[in-house]
Design an enzyme around this catalytic site. Sequence first.
Site, PDB file in Angstrom:
ATOM      1  N   LYS A 118      35.844  44.670  56.065  1.00 42.83           N
ATOM      2  CA  LYS A 118      36.480  44.320  54.601  1.00 42.83           C
ATOM      3  C   LYS A 118      37.740  44.996  54.521  1.00 42.83           C
ATOM      4  O   LYS A 118      38.016  45.768  55.179  1.00 42.83           O
ATOM      5  CB  LYS A 118      35.517  45.022  53.727  1.00 42.83           C
ATOM      6  CG  LYS A 118      35.569  44.290  52.222  1.00 42.83           C
ATOM      7  CD  LYS A 118      34.855  43.020  52.166  1.00 42.83           C
ATOM      8  CE  LYS A 118      34.556  42.418  50.730  1.00 42.83           C
ATOM      9  NZ  LYS A 118      33.328  41.555  50.880  1.00 42.83           N
TER      10      LYS A 118
HETATM   11  N1  LIG Z   1      34.501  34.870  47.085  1.00 38.55           N
HETATM   12  C1  LIG Z   1      33.517  35.045  47.757  1.00 38.55           C
HETATM   13  O1  LIG Z   1      33.457  34.106  48.767  1.00 38.55           O
HETATM   14  C2  LIG Z   1      32.821  36.141  48.013  1.00 38.55           C
HETATM   15  C3  LIG Z   1      32.584  36.910  46.921  1.00 38.55           C
HETATM   16  N2  LIG Z   1      31.299  38.093  46.861  1.00 38.55           N
HETATM   17  C4  LIG Z   1      31.445  38.881  45.737  1.00 38.55           C
HETATM   18  O2  LIG Z   1      31.423  38.212  44.453  1.00 38.55           O
HETATM   19  C5  LIG Z   1      31.894  38.941  43.525  1.00 38.55           C
HETATM   20  C6  LIG Z   1      32.900  38.301  42.819  1.00 38.55           C
HETATM   21  O3  LIG Z   1      33.943  37.798  43.723  1.00 38.55           O
HETATM   22  P1  LIG Z   1      34.754  36.528  43.363  1.00 38.55           P
HETATM   23  O4  LIG Z   1      34.115  35.670  42.260  1.00 38.55           O
HETATM   24  O5  LIG Z   1      35.288  36.091  44.595  1.00 38.55           O
HETATM   25  O6  LIG Z   1      36.014  37.285  42.400  1.00 38.55           O
HETATM   26  P2  LIG Z   1      36.994  36.443  41.502  1.00 38.55           P
HETATM   27  O7  LIG Z   1      38.280  37.457  41.560  1.00 38.55           O
HETATM   28  O8  LIG Z   1      37.221  34.915  41.635  1.00 38.55           O
HETATM   29  O9  LIG Z   1      36.280  36.941  40.230  1.00 38.55           O
HETATM   30  C7  LIG Z   1      35.956  38.120  39.623  1.00 38.55           C
HETATM   31  C8  LIG Z   1      35.313  37.942  38.216  1.00 38.55           C
HETATM   32  O10 LIG Z   1      34.833  38.990  37.733  1.00 38.55           O
HETATM   33  C9  LIG Z   1      35.421  39.161  36.209  1.00 38.55           C
HETATM   34  N3  LIG Z   1      35.538  40.613  36.042  1.00 38.55           N
HETATM   35  C10 LIG Z   1      36.294  41.548  36.454  1.00 38.55           C
HETATM   36  N4  LIG Z   1      35.827  42.803  35.633  1.00 38.55           N
HETATM   37  C11 LIG Z   1      34.871  42.571  34.891  1.00 38.55           C
HETATM   38  C12 LIG Z   1      34.162  43.417  34.165  1.00 38.55           C
HETATM   39  N5  LIG Z   1      34.298  44.441  33.896  1.00 38.55           N
HETATM   40  N6  LIG Z   1      33.091  42.684  33.561  1.00 38.55           N
HETATM   41  C13 LIG Z   1      32.662  41.380  33.655  1.00 38.55           C
HETATM   42  N7  LIG Z   1      33.559  40.780  34.525  1.00 38.55           N
HETATM   43  C14 LIG Z   1      34.416  41.139  35.286  1.00 38.55           C
HETATM   44  C15 LIG Z   1      36.540  38.886  36.583  1.00 38.55           C
HETATM   45  O11 LIG Z   1      37.526  38.337  35.192  1.00 38.55           O
HETATM   46  C16 LIG Z   1      36.282  37.272  37.215  1.00 38.55           C
HETATM   47  O12 LIG Z   1      35.752  36.555  36.500  1.00 38.55           O
HETATM   48  C17 LIG Z   1      32.568  40.315  44.311  1.00 38.55           C
HETATM   49  O13 LIG Z   1      31.644  41.556  44.318  1.00 38.55           O
HETATM   50  C18 LIG Z   1      32.665  39.757  45.740  1.00 38.55           C
HETATM   51  O14 LIG Z   1      32.794  40.902  46.715  1.00 38.55           O
HETATM   52  C19 LIG Z   1      30.569  37.706  47.876  1.00 38.55           C
HETATM   53  C20 LIG Z   1      30.603  36.900  48.757  1.00 38.55           C
HETATM   54  C21 LIG Z   1      31.477  36.088  49.041  1.00 38.55           C
HETATM   55  O1  LIG Z   2      33.711  34.523  53.968  1.00 36.66           O
HETATM   56  C1  LIG Z   2      33.924  35.664  54.509  1.00 36.66           C
HETATM   57  O2  LIG Z   2      34.255  35.759  55.715  1.00 36.66           O
HETATM   58  C2  LIG Z   2      33.536  36.789  53.834  1.00 36.66           C
HETATM   59  C3  LIG Z   2      32.995  36.801  52.429  1.00 36.66           C
HETATM   60  C4  LIG Z   2      32.915  38.285  52.045  1.00 36.66           C
HETATM   61  O3  LIG Z   2      33.862  39.193  51.933  1.00 36.66           O
HETATM   62  C5  LIG Z   2      31.432  38.602  51.639  1.00 36.66           C
HETATM   63  O4  LIG Z   2      30.556  37.875  51.887  1.00 36.66           O
HETATM   64  O5  LIG Z   2      31.481  39.735  50.993  1.00 36.66           O
END
Ligand SMILES: NC(=O)C1=CN([C@@H]2O[C@H](COP(=O)(O)OP(=O)(O)OC[C@H]3O[C@@H](n4cnc5c(N)ncnc54)[C@H](O)[C@@H]3O)[C@@H](O)[C@H]2O)C=CC1
Ligand SMILES: O=C(O)CCC(=O)C(=O)O
Length: 429
Positions: A118
């Site tokens: 990460k």
């Molecule tokens: N993007 C991906 O493919 C993957 C993401 N994740 C996990 O999913 C989670 C979200 O990631 P993404 O959607 O990619 O991020 P993103 O940056 O696209 O969205 C994050 C969201 O969380 C909201 N947020 C931030 N602070 C907040 C708070 N205090 N209360 C409520 N909402 C809040 C933001 O406004 C936004 O809507 C993270 O834990 C990430 O590690 C896990 C696997 C893959």
């Molecule tokens: O798509 C990837 O390689 C990693 C996604 C990721 O950071 C996660 O699953 O938390």
Amino acid sequence: MVLSSTIAREAPTPAHICPMDRSCSYLQQAASQLNLDTNITTILEHPRKVITVSIPVKLDTGEVQVLAGHRVQHSDILGPYKGGIRYHPSVTLREVSALAMLMTWKCALLGIPYGGAKGGIAIDPNQYSVGELERITRRYTSELIKDIGPAVDIPAPDMGTSAREMAWMMDTYSMHVGHAVPGIVTGKPLSIGGSRGRQQATGRGVMLAIREALAERGQSLAGASIAIQGFGNVGSSAAILLHEAGAKILAVSNGSGGVYSEGGLDIPALQAHLQDNPRQMGTFPGGEAIGNADLLLLPCDVLVPAALEDQITAENADRIQAKIVAEAANGPITLDGDRILADRGILVLPDILTNAGGVVVSYLEWVQGQSYVFWDEERVNREMEGLMVNAYHRVSATARCKTISFRLAAYTLGVGRVAQALSDRGLYP
Ligand SMILES: NC(=O)C1=CN([C@@H]2O[C@H](COP(=O)(O)OP(=O)(O)OC[C@H]3O[C@@H](n4cnc5c(N)ncnc54)[C@H](O)[C@@H]3O)[C@@H](O)[C@H]2O)C=CC1
Ligand SMILES: O=C(O)CCC(=O)C(=O)O
């Protein structure tokens, strides 16, 4: 020109202490289930490589800031290090280390040939211009150039990053080696070798995990009531797909607040509202405003934390009213919160299973890139669904057969696979 340093000053961790309490606690529990040799557990507790680089960036004002950029490579026992890059103010080396370890177990559980890593920079991307973000991303990539590569370590998007940052990383790396290397990152735009379906993949996987869990309880997605914290890449994709499947999305939220409707939100209308009124979730006319803390406590079939870590804790776990908590975010439940939910009989679908759809499609993107053959979205979704549903049922069967939680079952499968490979390869000298 002013020089300001924003390099995080974290208390040093004694060498013999695992810096990642929650991750190490779950690892220890899995090791005990598996009767693992303590030498193997000791190796797995520690990241293989921890990298922190300084990123000097010239802001649009002419001021120079020096940011700290981290990349933690936990394990490459099963294949190249794999994991996202996070831009968020809460990023610390400890957090990145814990998330890197999660990636190792996630990839092993899903049976994809990757290790875990990460990366992250402690910035709020909303406070920087696009030009500044590009300079930050390119410099971060340059500083990591010797430590990443398509057979070594393959970054992807995470919180605060997207296909745009992956394109900058790919371009910087490619310019350095003198030819295009699309396989250096996944989650990149289609124009440079990205995969169809990657953007929605994590949310799609979340929807599939929830669908399977409800089905095991004799319920379907249609009519199921769901609350979702976080409306970024993962939360919004999950909301759209769950809504399309007929679920009633009671509430969603983002960093600016949330919105609630007892009869269920019109998710496409909410998306259109956010396009016109970014960061004004609470003003959506199709619902009433709700705070993030209250959203977590709504009575519903499924609660989906899809934003930050540590949202369900000893403080609120006894007031959660959902029947199922599906961890779309990484680490949204603290150790104490997890114990309380377990004691109350609330099913927790663990992060390393529930949000694995993203890394699965990253793997499919890598496979397509290696073979120079690109699939349509239907095929990508089908392949991903096969791996996700298979993993779900292995976890569920293990939990049932050993009478353990879904989390411990998922860890047992993931850690067990890595431990077996480590033992077959021979312990490091
Ligand atoms: N993007 C991906 O493919 C993957 C993401 N994740 C996990 O999913 C989670 C979200 O990631 P993404 O959607 O990619 O991020 P993103 O940056 O696209 O969205 C994050 C969201 O969380 C909201 N947020 C931030 N602070 C907040 C708070 N205090 N209360 C409520 N909402 C809040 C933001 O406004 C936004 O809507 C993270 O834990 C990430 O590690 C896990 C696997 C893959
Ligand atoms: O798509 C990837 O390689 C990693 C996604 C990721 O950071 C996660 O699953 O938390």
